[in-house]
Design an enzyme around this catalytic site. Sequence first.
Site, PDB file in Angstrom:
ATOM      1  N   ASP A   1      19.440   8.401  39.101  1.00 52.31           N
ATOM      2  CA  ASP A   1      19.491   9.368  40.213  1.00 52.31           C
ATOM      3  C   ASP A   1      18.648   8.905  41.408  1.00 52.31           C
ATOM      4  OD1 ASP A   1      19.327  11.670  41.793  1.00 52.31           O
ATOM      5  OD2 ASP A   1      18.169  12.829  40.339  1.00 52.31           O
TER       6      ASP A   1
ATOM      7  N   HIS B   1      15.023  16.690  41.818  1.00 56.32           N
ATOM      8  CA  HIS B   1      15.191  15.242  41.700  1.00 56.32           C
ATOM      9  C   HIS B   1      13.856  14.543  41.935  1.00 56.32           C
ATOM     10  CE1 HIS B   1      19.576  15.960  42.121  1.00 56.32           C
ATOM     11  NE2 HIS B   1      19.164  16.927  42.935  1.00 56.32           N
TER      12      HIS B   1
END
Length: 557
Positions: free
Chosen positions: A198, A370
């Site tokens: 990610d 994130h």
Amino acid sequence: MNLVKKENNQVRITPLGGVSEIAKNMYIVEVDEEMFMLDAGLMFPEDEMLGIDVVIPDIQYVIENKHKLKGIFLSHGHLDAIGALKYIMPKLDVPIYGSRLTLALVKDQMKDVKLEKKIKYYTVNNDSVMRFKGVNITFFNTTHSIPDALGICIHTSYGAIVYTGEFKFDQSVQGAYRPDISKMTAIGEAGVLALISDSTEAEKPGYNTPENVIESHINDEFARANGRIIVSCYASNFIRIQQVINAAAKNNRKVTFLGKSLESSFNIARKMGYFDIPEQLLIPIKDVAKYPKNELIVISTGAQGEPIEALGLMAQQRHNIMNIEEGDTVFITTTPSSGMEVILGSTINHLVKAGAHVVSPDKKIHASGHGCMEELKMMLNFMKPEYFIPVQGEFKMQIAHAKLAAETGVLPEHIFLLEKGDVVTYDGKEMRANDKVIAGNVLIDGIGVGDVGNIVLRDRRLLAEDGIFIAVVTLDSKNRRIVAGPQIQSRGFVYVRESEELLKEAEDKVRAIVEEGLMQNRIEWSEIKQDMRDKLGKFLYDSTKRRPMIIPVISEI
């Protein structure tokens, strides 16, 4: 436990979505003759995708090789990981693997789909081992804004292929949000061939603000608010919803939900025990008028679980259930994507104009789901991959993540910045980007899946920019004469009452074009129509510097 099944020959990794974009995650891993799909997500449309509801990856390559596909493996329950399933499962016949909560949310999504076949669901967790002919697949707990998030690990004889899903590291989280760091380090020690990771916050230095600090800030802000509190968040940001519930209990406020997707996902997770809620704290939205404004908290989201659009409607007094009032405090607990920043700015202006006090994400009431730079480097150091593929991010984010990988010791030539459809292949000696498969966007408009393409979008843009111009003529082809018209209709092109002279000239042009066509030995309707488009288009552009869509209509009696 030896997780390597047998000697493998070839590994292929192909992103069909999730690169050069945020969301729409879909990554195909092929080991010899077995294919595995990692996530199947959707994306909300960009501004120029007029009228489009959602966008999903093109799975043409998977359909052509569906005899090889062994399963779809899901990292978490957000729409960017599971949202495409209800559109692609009618074309595929494979099981779906995911955590307990993720599969519950998938099954809720699939209720809208009428399938002739029954889908097999396999619940997996941190300890599961799924055995296939050539590989074994395991999972590891990660931290995200939704519980039960998993990383996925495909064990080959060359080393593991690890897909992190969306993750961050936060020392303050507990229970279903806690990561299994010891398992991550063990995977790294055993050997990682390729890490697919990610990149969303790869440009943001340092670490995320810890969630316990966020909760403290939310509680402080709630204590200062005098009127109604409206919290705008994504429908599946469960960690934020729990914090709002905790702060509501401390400040003696009731909580209600505005948005079907929000209420649905919340109720699923609540029944499964993922929320801790005091008695009598929740009230239905229809009962808000029974309580003083300083005792209410409304958690709001939009039709697709995307919150900014709903907030905009409320600010402009156009929401069908609840609108912003003077004295409201609005908490925006979402970080806008680059495409949403302008819309968010406009929405905040409307909120302030409506009399609300706005607390935006920069006030320490929101942490990303994130990992920031240091968290991404931590994952790289745990896994110690030989090869690295940054995904889930715009290209600039993938570049930033690639630089972090190089800082942690991954050789620059072992880092692959892929676009949709690019294939990297490993044959036991080196990994190379040496192939490309069909990939792209499938646009969903209403119940239509993929029936809106570039030509339709071009027409919609044309209509939005310069409008439409229709010329209607009725002919007697036997006697070669015009019996009615030309009639001119215009929408979104010019204001008719102030452009009568222009429209009269356009009528004369159409009459002359048609009469010229009727004088030919053989009447060709297609040629007359094309002539009308060409000559009218030039005349209208010369007169207005606009290019409306011109539609000639010729009917016969």
